[in-house]
Design a protein around this motif. Structure first.
Motif, PDB file in Angstrom:
ATOM      1  N   GLY A  51     -15.691   1.863  14.754  1.00 38.48           N
ATOM      2  CA  GLY A  51     -14.878   2.370  15.769  1.00 38.48           C
ATOM      3  C   GLY A  51     -15.420   1.455  17.186  1.00 38.48           C
ATOM      4  N   ASN A  93      -8.879   0.744   6.846  1.00 38.46           N
ATOM      5  CA  ASN A  93      -9.449   1.810   5.975  1.00 38.46           C
ATOM      6  C   ASN A  93     -11.103   1.462   5.690  1.00 38.46           C
ATOM      7  OD1 ASN A  93      -7.133   2.817   5.631  1.00 38.46           O
ATOM      8  ND2 ASN A  93      -6.628   2.211   3.527  1.00 38.46           N
ATOM      9  N   LEU A  94     -11.602   1.107   6.779  1.00 35.88           N
ATOM     10  CA  LEU A  94     -13.197   1.279   6.893  1.00 35.88           C
ATOM     11  C   LEU A  94     -13.668   2.445   6.700  1.00 35.88           C
ATOM     12  CD1 LEU A  94     -13.942  -1.947   8.955  1.00 35.88           C
ATOM     13  CD2 LEU A  94     -13.987  -1.839   6.700  1.00 35.88           C
ATOM     14  N   PHE A  95     -14.673   2.504   6.294  1.00 39.05           N
ATOM     15  CA  PHE A  95     -15.547   3.834   6.241  1.00 39.05           C
ATOM     16  C   PHE A  95     -16.182   4.190   7.673  1.00 39.05           C
ATOM     17  CE2 PHE A  95     -16.098   2.575   1.744  1.00 39.05           C
ATOM     18  CZ  PHE A  95     -14.969   3.223   1.409  1.00 39.05           C
ATOM     19  N   PRO A  96     -15.718   4.991   8.411  1.00 40.23           N
ATOM     20  CA  PRO A  96     -15.900   5.072  10.146  1.00 40.23           C
ATOM     21  C   PRO A  96     -17.380   5.554  10.258  1.00 40.23           C
ATOM     22  CG  PRO A  96     -14.388   6.871   9.437  1.00 40.23           C
ATOM     23  CD  PRO A  96     -14.656   6.001   8.149  1.00 40.23           C
ATOM     24  N   HIS A  97     -17.908   6.324   9.201  1.00 36.42           N
ATOM     25  CA  HIS A  97     -19.518   6.720   9.274  1.00 36.42           C
ATOM     26  C   HIS A  97     -20.444   5.784   9.072  1.00 36.42           C
ATOM     27  CE1 HIS A  97     -18.213   7.526   5.258  1.00 36.42           C
ATOM     28  NE2 HIS A  97     -19.304   8.001   4.934  1.00 36.42           N
ATOM     29  N   PHE A 107      -6.207  -3.450   2.989  1.00 36.87           N
ATOM     30  CA  PHE A 107      -5.263  -2.695   3.458  1.00 36.87           C
ATOM     31  C   PHE A 107      -4.552  -2.781   4.822  1.00 36.87           C
ATOM     32  CE2 PHE A 107      -7.657  -0.371   0.461  1.00 36.87           C
ATOM     33  CZ  PHE A 107      -6.798   0.126  -0.387  1.00 36.87           C
ATOM     34  N   MET A 145      -9.053  -5.061  -2.963  1.00 37.96           N
ATOM     35  CA  MET A 145      -8.116  -4.887  -2.173  1.00 37.96           C
ATOM     36  C   MET A 145      -8.153  -4.632  -0.770  1.00 37.96           C
ATOM     37  SD  MET A 145      -4.697  -2.590  -3.061  1.00 37.96           S
ATOM     38  CE  MET A 145      -3.180  -2.366  -2.141  1.00 37.96           C
ATOM     39  N   ARG A 152     -16.039  -6.508   2.516  1.00 39.02           N
ATOM     40  CA  ARG A 152     -16.243  -5.437   1.946  1.00 39.02           C
ATOM     41  C   ARG A 152     -15.535  -5.523   0.380  1.00 39.02           C
ATOM     42  NH1 ARG A 152     -14.104   0.616   3.461  1.00 39.02           N
ATOM     43  NH2 ARG A 152     -12.118  -0.619   2.782  1.00 39.02           N
ATOM     44  N   SER A 153     -14.525  -6.000   0.207  1.00 36.70           N
ATOM     45  CA  SER A 153     -13.810  -6.443  -0.925  1.00 36.70           C
ATOM     46  C   SER A 153     -14.422  -7.396  -1.717  1.00 36.70           C
ATOM     47  CB  SER A 153     -12.444  -6.708  -0.726  1.00 36.70           C
ATOM     48  OG  SER A 153     -11.538  -5.623  -0.459  1.00 36.70           O
TER      49      SER A 153
END
Lengths: 299, 250
Positions: free
Chosen positions: B145, B97-101, B93, B91, B159-160
């Motif tokens: 970022g 909604n990537l993981f910023p860290h 979005f 999925m 990523r998906s």
């Protein structure tokens, strides 16, 4: 975990072409480069701050010194200096108490905070209650409770493990720390956008994996400033332990005053202790502010 | 994976799905079915339940009535192996909604390593290949970022894909992007569709829907009002609501 600065911080220097911003941008750029080299923020204790400190000290002692000279007694500074080693030991003891109760309180608080975001209502509710109870209790009352409720020694396996007052004080002070850390954890977790949970879920992460790999690493940055703030408050609260007889700096100061039998020592002596606490806590406060500013820029 | 499912059956089969949020009924009996390797677009006014429908398919949102089957797996079954379902359904979005860290590469590698416990070296190689595929070579070590919206969205697609899904759901993935970057994301999706990935898109890009979709669904107030192949749907809409909507947009 990697803690990274916002990109705007470093990029400001080269990036702007607005003439008004150029001097400030250059300064910021130089500063951020220096801090990167140091690997830590540079404390910008300005001359003004130091001047205030010295002025305080001089006023305290100078006034008392003048009185001592008038009365023909031993100068205040000599009398004070004699007690500095002992008092400083007491101050170090305060720091030790603060560090240990912070450590204990943080460990307990993180557990409690994670329980507050549990999916099981009994766990969530009971941890919420414990958090609220200790967060809204006066620190001194909690300290008294620990001093008088905990045994003075523990007997286990035929051994006697003494349980001195200072350890009880650490436990007593760690209770409010625990409750506050619990709220810091809960608040940080809730401040993470729900999209992060959704993304992790859609990638088949289970709840534990989501919390430990995705959510908490992002929380650390957000929790650091309030956590340090809490530590500064706790450090200043360690003198409460003098009321229950722990030999920290205030207890020692009282004993010194009793031994010296001279009232003019009172103001300079407490003034000196005030300055010590200030010198220890002020940089923490500045560092906290700096971190808050740094993390305020969202990605 | 029910034994009854074969590749000729629909890979996504939705029957009479109902869902309410409190007093608001968002889905009022939606049915939809997708053959393997097909691409479908859901269009419709906002608030008509498009996003909710997508979220129901990978069980982010539970349904109240009806049935959703993905590859023969009943999503609504309380005993369903959610992990097994979600690894088959990717999925993407609207808000990336990537993981910023984590860096772009780590974002892509995380799920296969954490969830599927695959070998790190093998996952890294695949992740690099996927980032190349979405034209992000050289951005492996960039943090979200530091990337533009379009680049972030392509990382999210990679990523998906890293979970090797069989169905991809796209939830208005270009709605938050500026016009120039919309194209680079759409090209990536089109390539995926052409390679035979089953894609279900919620989109407002009518031109794109017309170009890539095999089938268009139009939703309004929780119902599928009209559906058909894009040519027919766009040139000759039958339902007055469809006509009104298309009249406003085109």
């Amino acid at each position: 975990m990697m803690v990274r600065g916002p990109k705007g911080h470093a990029g400001l220097g080269g990036g702007t072409d607005l003439p008004v911003l150029l001097p400030a941008a250059e300064r910021l750029q130089r500063r951020s480069e220096r801090e990167r080299l140091l690997g830590a923020p540079r404390l910008r204790l300005r001359g003004r701050d130091l001047a205030w400190l010295c002025l305080m000290l001089i006023c305290f002692t100078g006034y008392a010194e003048a009185q001592a000279a008038a009365a023909g007694r031993e100068p205040i500074s000599i009398a004070l200096l004699r007690w500095v080693p002992l008092l400083f030991q007491g101050f170090v003891f305060n720091i030790v108490i603060s560090v240990l109760s912070m450590a204990l309180g943080t460990v307990l608080g993180v557990v409690l905070g994670l329980m507050q975001i549990s999916l099981l209502p009994p766990i969530r509710f009971s941890s919420w209650f414990v958090t609220q109870f200790f967060r809204n209790a006066p620190w001194l009352v909690l300290l008294f409770y620990c001093i008088f409720l905990l045994p003075f020694e523990i007997r286990a396996f035929g051994m006697r493990i003494p349980f001195p007052d200072w350890i009880k004080a650490i436990i007593g002070l760690s209770l409010p720390v625990m409750a506050n850390v619990s709220e810091i954890v809960r608040g940080a977790v809730r401040s993470i956008p729900s999209g992060q949970w959704e993304a992790a879920e859609s990638l088949a992460f289970n709840r534990n994996q989501t919390i430990w790999k995705i959510i908490l690493p992002q929380c650390v940055k957000r929790m650091l400033p309030p956590w340090m703030n809490l530590y500064a408050i706790l450090t200043m609260a360690t003198v409460l332990a003098s009321i229950v007889g722990v030999s920290e700096v205030m207890t020692l100061a009282r004993r010194v005053l009793a031994a010296e039998v001279r009232n003019d020592l009172l103001i300079p002596l407490y003034g000196m202790i005030l300055v010590w606490f200030f010198v220890y806590c002020y940089p923490i406060a500045r560092l906290t502010q700096w971190l808050e500013r740094r993390y305020a820029v969202k990605l | 994976m029910s034994a009854a499912w074969s590749e000729s059956d629909p890979i996504v089969d939705i029957r009479d799905v109902h869902k309410s949020f409190g007093p608001v009924q968002v889905l009022a009996g939606v049915s939809l079915s997708m053959p393997m390797r097909s691409t479908a677009c859901i269009i419709g006014p906002s608030g008509s339940g498009k996003s909710t429908l997508l979220r129901c398919i990978n069980a982010l949102v539970p349904i109240e009535k009806g049935s959703i089957k993905v590859r023969g797996i009943e999503v609504n079954d309380p005993k369903v192996d959610i992990l097994n379902l979600r690894r088959r359904v990717g999925m993407v979005f609207q808000q990336y909604n990537l993981f910023p860290h984590k860096t772009a590469l780590q974002n892509v590698m995380m799920a296969p390593i954490t969830v599927l416990k695959q070998d790190r070296a093998e996952v890294e190689e695949r992740a690099r290949r996927l980032l190349r595929k979405v034209r992000l070579e050289g951005k492996e070590d960039a943090y979200p970022g530091e990337l533009s919206g379009g680049q972030q969205q392509r990382v999210a697609i990679a990523r998906s894909l890293a979970m090797s899904p069989e169905v991809m759901l796209f939830d208005e993935v270009t709605a938050a992007l500026d016009p120039e970057t919309v194209k680079e994301v759409l090209i990536t999706i089109r390539e995926l569709a052409e390679e035979g990935m089953t894609c279900l898109l919620v989109t407002h890009e009518m031109g794109f829907a017309r170009e890539v979709a095999d089938h268009i669904y139009f939703t309004d107030r929780g119902l599928i009002v009209e559906h058909g192949p894009p040519k027919e749907f766009f040139s000759n809409p039958r339902d007055p609501r469809t006509r009104e909507f298309l009249g406003q947009i085109l």
